[in-house]
Design an enzyme around this catalytic site. Structure first.
Site, mmCIF file in Angstrom:
data_model
loop_
_atom_site.group_PDB
_atom_site.id
_atom_site.type_symbol
_atom_site.label_atom_id
_atom_site.label_comp_id
_atom_site.label_asym_id
_atom_site.label_seq_id
_atom_site.Cartn_x
_atom_site.Cartn_y
_atom_site.Cartn_z
ATOM 1 C CG ASP A 95 -6.426 2.163 3.145
ATOM 2 O OD1 ASP A 95 -5.538 1.818 2.357
ATOM 3 O OD2 ASP A 95 -6.613 3.355 3.479
ATOM 4 C CG HIS A 96 -2.612 2.315 4.828
ATOM 5 N ND1 HIS A 96 -1.333 2.339 4.337
ATOM 6 C CD2 HIS A 96 -3.283 3.289 4.181
ATOM 7 C CE1 HIS A 96 -1.221 3.296 3.435
ATOM 8 N NE2 HIS A 96 -2.395 3.892 3.322
ATOM 9 C CD GLU A 169 -4.771 6.225 5.866
ATOM 10 O OE1 GLU A 169 -5.986 6.132 5.598
ATOM 11 O OE2 GLU A 169 -3.875 6.124 5.039
ATOM 12 C CG HIS A 213 -1.071 8.766 4.418
ATOM 13 N ND1 HIS A 213 -2.031 8.442 3.501
ATOM 14 C CD2 HIS A 213 -0.266 7.680 4.519
ATOM 15 C CE1 HIS A 213 -1.822 7.210 3.064
ATOM 16 N NE2 HIS A 213 -0.759 6.732 3.656
ATOM 17 C CG HIS A 251 -1.894 4.940 -0.740
ATOM 18 N ND1 HIS A 251 -1.955 4.197 0.425
ATOM 19 C CD2 HIS A 251 -2.354 4.117 -1.713
ATOM 20 C CE1 HIS A 251 -2.424 2.986 0.161
ATOM 21 N NE2 HIS A 251 -2.669 2.921 -1.135
ATOM 22 N N GLY A 252 -2.303 9.265 -0.286
ATOM 23 C CA GLY A 252 -1.836 10.571 0.175
ATOM 24 C C GLY A 252 -2.080 11.677 -0.826
ATOM 25 N N GLY A 253 -3.302 11.758 -1.369
ATOM 26 C CA GLY A 253 -3.574 12.713 -2.436
ATOM 27 C C GLY A 253 -4.140 14.044 -1.999
ATOM 28 C CG ASN A 273 -6.356 4.648 -0.973
ATOM 29 O OD1 ASN A 273 -6.816 4.042 -1.938
ATOM 30 N ND2 ASN A 273 -5.659 4.050 -0.034
ATOM 31 C CB ILE A 274 -10.763 10.026 -1.216
ATOM 32 C CG1 ILE A 274 -10.208 10.218 -2.630
ATOM 33 C CG2 ILE A 274 -11.347 11.328 -0.683
ATOM 34 C CD1 ILE A 274 -11.259 10.500 -3.663
ATOM 35 C CG ASP A 275 -9.530 8.713 5.605
ATOM 36 O OD1 ASP A 275 -10.717 8.938 5.926
ATOM 37 O OD2 ASP A 275 -8.718 8.184 6.385
#
Length: 342
Positions: A95-96, A169, A213, A251-253, A273-275
């Site tokens: 990622d990123h 992030e 994010h 992203h950023g959900g 994406n999930i973080d």
């Protein structure tokens, strides 16, 4: 099941797009969180994507050293081995990766996969993200254009970010409310002119439609997922493609409503994406374990504490299960639950 082959990964993404669902792509930073993702995907009957950031790779390598490429390879080696024990198929993704991190992160990983492919094996990672959101669009696309042939040669997929996801992030921060938070059709047309529509290598595009994010209450992030359809329609009209020509990433959900997620998926998002939410689920369980069993965790007043309580496996299992439950929720939001091709 074994980690997805390049062909299996491509089939996964095609299946999602055709079926109108998306895969959760969950960031991990330890063997325990890898196991939590695999548990959750298996419970949901969903294939998925496990990914690592530069910071996550740093942590895998060890906090006292600077060896993020080594950490990413350690992540991949562990995930590749333990994934064989689960009935779902997963892909590995980085990622990123901003410009200053390319030489110490993505480039060594591409080189490692090139060596694997030369030896007749599959790439170590099935996809890599180049995050050019902090540089001018022209430079962003120039770097992506250089990366894409190398990715194609190892049969891997490139993810690019066209626009700016707000928030922070892993130390990469962008300010929130400005026009850059909404990708334009002109931006995406420039990307297509530079990268093609698959003929030069497959790529996924993280377009921005107000994404931020971090963690926010529902309603605090002003998303415009309908913008994705406008861009898809514009590219279709200009290039004469089928509907929804672009493979999109969300992203950023965090804090997004079910309706916003569903609209984004309907408009071509195949990876979300999930973080933040899974981090919280894991750590919230740890807090429960500690606070509800405080005396057992501590050797108070000369006592011995309770080894069955402070054993990391005890609270670790609970935390993994809590994170796994949040993964299941994500698969249901995205529609991937029950769609495992394994």
């Amino acid at each position: 099941m074994p980690i997805a082959t390049p062909d299996q990964y491509a089939e996964m993404l095609d299946k999602a797009k055709k079926g109108g669902f998306a895969y959760p792509a969950i960031n991990v930073s330890s063997s325990s969180t890898i196991n939590a993702v695999l548990q959750g995907l298996s419970d949901a009957g969903s294939d998925g994507i496990i990914q690592v950031t530069t910071g996550g790779a740093d942590y895998f390598a060890g906090q006292s050293v600077k060896a993020r490429a080594s950490g990413a390879l350690a992540f991949a080696a562990f995930a590749t081995e333990v994934a064989k024990n689960y009935p779902v198929t997963v892909a590995l993704h980085t990622d990123h990766c901003p410009k200053d991190a390319l030489p110490g992160f993505v480039m060594p990983l591409i080189e490692a996969s090139e060596a694997e492919v030369k030896a007749g094996r599959n790439p170590i990672f099935q996809s890599h993200m180049w995050d050019g959101s902090a540089v001018p669009l022209t430079e962003n696309l120039e770097i992506a254009k250089d990366l894409l042939p190398r990715m194609k040669a190892i049969n891997a997929i490139l993810e690019v970010e066209i626009g700016v996801v707000g928030g922070e992030e892993d130390g990469v921060q962008h300010e929130g409310s400005n026009d850059a938070l909404y990708t334009t059709l002109g931006d995406v047309t420039a990307a297509v002119e530079a990268l093609g529509l698959g003929e030069h290598g497959r790529y996924m595009a993280a377009l921005t439609f107000g994404n931020v994010h971090g963690v926010y209450k529902p309603g605090n992030v002003k998303l415009r997922p309908e913008l994705l359809k406008e861009i898809q329609d514009g590219i279709q009209a200009k290039y004469g493609t089928d509907a929804l020509p672009l493979d999109l990433v969300f992203h950023g959900g965090s804090g997004s409503t079910d309706e916003e997620i569903a609209t984004a998926v309907a408009n071509g998002v195949i990876k979300m994406n999930i973080d933040t939410d899974t981090q919280y689920a894991f750590s919230r369980s740890v807090a429960d374990s500690v606070l509800k069993n405080y005396d057992g965790f501590l050797k108070v007043d000369g006592e011995m504490g309770n080894k069955k309580v402070y054993d990391p496996r005890a609270w670790g299992k609970a935390a993994e299960s809590a994170m796994a439950a949040r993964v299941v929720d994500a698969t249901r939001q995205l529609g991937s639950a029950g769609h495992s091709g394994s």
